[in-house]
Design a protein around this motif. Sequence first.
Motif, mmCIF file in Angstrom:
data_model
loop_
_atom_site.group_PDB
_atom_site.id
_atom_site.type_symbol
_atom_site.label_atom_id
_atom_site.label_comp_id
_atom_site.label_asym_id
_atom_site.label_seq_id
_atom_site.Cartn_x
_atom_site.Cartn_y
_atom_site.Cartn_z
ATOM 1 N N CYS A 88 0.782 -1.308 0.048
ATOM 2 C CA CYS A 88 -0.096 -0.144 0.235
ATOM 3 C C CYS A 88 0.906 1.287 -0.076
ATOM 4 C CB CYS A 88 -0.945 -0.083 1.133
ATOM 5 S SG CYS A 88 -2.204 -1.210 1.043
ATOM 6 N N ILE A 89 1.922 1.238 0.718
ATOM 7 C CA ILE A 89 2.986 2.396 0.656
ATOM 8 C C ILE A 89 3.461 2.481 -0.552
ATOM 9 C CG2 ILE A 89 4.915 3.262 1.696
ATOM 10 C CD1 ILE A 89 4.253 1.979 4.511
ATOM 11 N N LEU A 90 3.923 1.541 -1.163
ATOM 12 C CA LEU A 90 4.572 1.715 -2.558
ATOM 13 C C LEU A 90 3.675 2.469 -3.556
ATOM 14 C CD1 LEU A 90 6.738 -1.639 -2.450
ATOM 15 C CD2 LEU A 90 7.450 1.010 -2.097
ATOM 16 N N LEU A 91 2.141 1.564 -3.387
ATOM 17 C CA LEU A 91 1.301 2.266 -4.223
ATOM 18 C C LEU A 91 0.921 3.954 -4.049
ATOM 19 C CD1 LEU A 91 -1.473 -0.419 -4.086
ATOM 20 C CD2 LEU A 91 -0.104 -0.003 -6.014
ATOM 21 N N LEU A 92 1.112 4.207 -2.924
ATOM 22 C CA LEU A 92 0.923 5.849 -2.716
ATOM 23 C C LEU A 92 1.881 6.531 -3.217
ATOM 24 C CD1 LEU A 92 -0.608 5.840 1.121
ATOM 25 C CD2 LEU A 92 -1.788 6.278 -1.045
ATOM 26 N N PRO B 192 13.858 3.598 -9.177
ATOM 27 C CA PRO B 192 13.494 2.738 -10.350
ATOM 28 C C PRO B 192 13.386 1.195 -9.928
ATOM 29 C CG PRO B 192 15.051 4.335 -10.990
ATOM 30 C CD PRO B 192 15.031 4.684 -9.591
ATOM 31 N N GLU B 193 14.127 0.961 -9.037
ATOM 32 C CA GLU B 193 14.166 -0.326 -8.228
ATOM 33 C C GLU B 193 12.861 -0.809 -7.484
ATOM 34 O OE1 GLU B 193 16.740 1.674 -7.930
ATOM 35 O OE2 GLU B 193 18.394 0.583 -8.782
ATOM 36 N N GLY B 194 12.451 0.417 -6.848
ATOM 37 C CA GLY B 194 11.152 0.229 -6.106
ATOM 38 C C GLY B 194 10.024 0.163 -7.263
ATOM 39 N N LYS C 19 5.971 -3.631 -9.335
ATOM 40 C CA LYS C 19 5.164 -4.411 -10.415
ATOM 41 C C LYS C 19 5.214 -5.642 -10.057
ATOM 42 C CE LYS C 19 6.784 -1.322 -14.292
ATOM 43 N NZ LYS C 19 7.726 -1.342 -15.356
ATOM 44 N N GLU C 20 6.419 -6.323 -9.174
ATOM 45 C CA GLU C 20 6.145 -7.758 -8.876
ATOM 46 C C GLU C 20 4.924 -8.151 -7.799
ATOM 47 O OE1 GLU C 20 10.018 -9.292 -8.024
ATOM 48 O OE2 GLU C 20 11.203 -8.118 -9.345
ATOM 49 N N LEU C 21 4.864 -6.883 -6.851
ATOM 50 C CA LEU C 21 4.052 -7.044 -5.889
ATOM 51 C C LEU C 21 2.576 -7.193 -6.440
ATOM 52 C CD1 LEU C 21 5.421 -4.837 -2.891
ATOM 53 C CD2 LEU C 21 5.256 -7.432 -3.058
#
Length: 109
Positions: free
Chosen positions: A18-22, A82-84, A89-91
């Motif tokens: 969820c944090i990465l999506l935000l 970029p790694e994030g 995408k994998e998540l």
Amino acid sequence: MNVDNVKSQMRKGMLEYCILLLLHRESAYSSDIIQKLKEVRLIVVEGTLYPLLTRLKNDGLLSYEWVESTQGPPRKYYGLTPEGEEFLKELESAWDGLSDTVNHLRQNI
């Protein structure tokens, strides 16, 4: 078995996602992250968020920049590296698979 404990574990398991999506949408200050999560009823306290942000940064998934504030000291804004973006995408793929599985089980029971 305590249902509240299971629900808590489920929330913890998806918190990183969820944090990465935000942060995929835009860089954000930690208080803004907490507020946005509260708006979608995912309650997170600072004591949980800060160590998670630090770990994601140390893992190379997040970066930050200091931005001057009109309301006090500079603020640290987090964004995806970029790694994030690749990790997200994998998540997303993993979430889609899990979601499909759970929905299939719910509809066929």
